[in-house]
Design a protein around this motif. Structure first.
Motif, PDB file in Angstrom:
ATOM      1  N   GLU A 192      -2.235   6.153  -1.115  1.00 27.43           N
ATOM      2  CA  GLU A 192      -3.415   5.364  -0.780  1.00 27.43           C
ATOM      3  C   GLU A 192      -3.751   5.496   0.700  1.00 27.43           C
ATOM      4  O   GLU A 192      -4.924   5.555   1.074  1.00 27.43           O
ATOM      5  N   ILE A 193      -2.742   5.554   1.543  1.00 22.49           N
ATOM      6  CA  ILE A 193      -2.955   5.697   2.983  1.00 22.49           C
ATOM      7  C   ILE A 193      -3.571   7.056   3.293  1.00 22.49           C
ATOM      8  O   ILE A 193      -4.499   7.156   4.098  1.00 22.49           O
ATOM      9  N   MET A 201       0.846  -1.168   0.000  1.00 20.84           N
ATOM     10  CA  MET A 201       0.000   0.000   0.000  1.00 20.84           C
ATOM     11  C   MET A 201       0.893   1.233   0.000  1.00 20.84           C
ATOM     12  O   MET A 201       1.788   1.365   0.834  1.00 20.84           O
ATOM     13  N   LYS A 202       0.633   2.116  -0.949  1.00 22.50           N
ATOM     14  CA  LYS A 202       1.454   3.303  -1.088  1.00 22.50           C
ATOM     15  C   LYS A 202       0.970   4.417  -0.167  1.00 22.50           C
ATOM     16  O   LYS A 202      -0.161   4.395   0.324  1.00 22.50           O
ATOM     17  N   GLN A 203       1.842   5.394   0.059  1.00 21.75           N
ATOM     18  CA  GLN A 203       1.526   6.500   0.953  1.00 21.75           C
ATOM     19  C   GLN A 203       0.317   7.288   0.457  1.00 21.75           C
ATOM     20  O   GLN A 203      -0.503   7.732   1.252  1.00 21.75           O
ATOM     21  N   LYS A 222      -7.612  -1.015   8.916  1.00 23.87           N
ATOM     22  CA  LYS A 222      -6.453  -1.540   8.190  1.00 23.87           C
ATOM     23  C   LYS A 222      -5.297  -1.813   9.152  1.00 23.87           C
ATOM     24  O   LYS A 222      -4.575  -2.810   9.013  1.00 23.87           O
ATOM     25  N   SER A 230      -3.639  -5.389   9.768  1.00 21.40           N
ATOM     26  CA  SER A 230      -2.210  -5.556   9.500  1.00 21.40           C
ATOM     27  C   SER A 230      -1.469  -6.100  10.719  1.00 21.40           C
ATOM     28  O   SER A 230      -0.575  -6.936  10.584  1.00 21.40           O
ATOM     29  N   LEU A 284       4.419  -0.996   6.898  1.00 29.64           N
ATOM     30  CA  LEU A 284       3.050  -0.555   6.638  1.00 29.64           C
ATOM     31  C   LEU A 284       2.374  -0.148   7.943  1.00 29.64           C
ATOM     32  O   LEU A 284       1.694   0.885   8.002  1.00 29.64           O
ATOM     33  N   LEU A 289      -7.391   7.355   2.790  1.00 27.90           N
ATOM     34  CA  LEU A 289      -8.302   6.600   3.651  1.00 27.90           C
ATOM     35  C   LEU A 289      -8.866   7.475   4.770  1.00 27.90           C
ATOM     36  O   LEU A 289      -8.209   8.427   5.210  1.00 27.90           O
TER      37      LEU A 289
END
Length: 63
Positions: free
Chosen positions: A5-6, A1-3, A17, A21, A49, A9
């Motif tokens: 994308e984070i 998951m890329k920054q 998430k 995780s 992550l 959210l």
């Protein structure tokens, strides 16, 4: 998951998430201690992550 994308959210999604995780990380660590897993880099990737998710949650709490 890329920054990116984070960042996109919501807080609830971040917490969900993060919990997911952490559970996966604990399972991988347990499995790896019993018998080596195919790709041990998964452990490092998950740990990073989790750190990214924690950082984003902390950043949002400060704002």
């Amino acid at each position: 998951m890329k920054q990116t994308e984070i960042i996109s959210l919501s807080v609830a999604e971040l917490q969900e998430k993060l919990n997911q995780s952490k559970k996966t990380y604990a399972d991988l660590k347990t499995t790896h201690s019993i018998s080596p897993i195919q790709n041990p880099l998964q452990i490092r990737t998950l740990r990073r992550l989790i750190a990214r998710l924690n950082t984003e949650l902390s950043k949002r709490e400060l704002q």
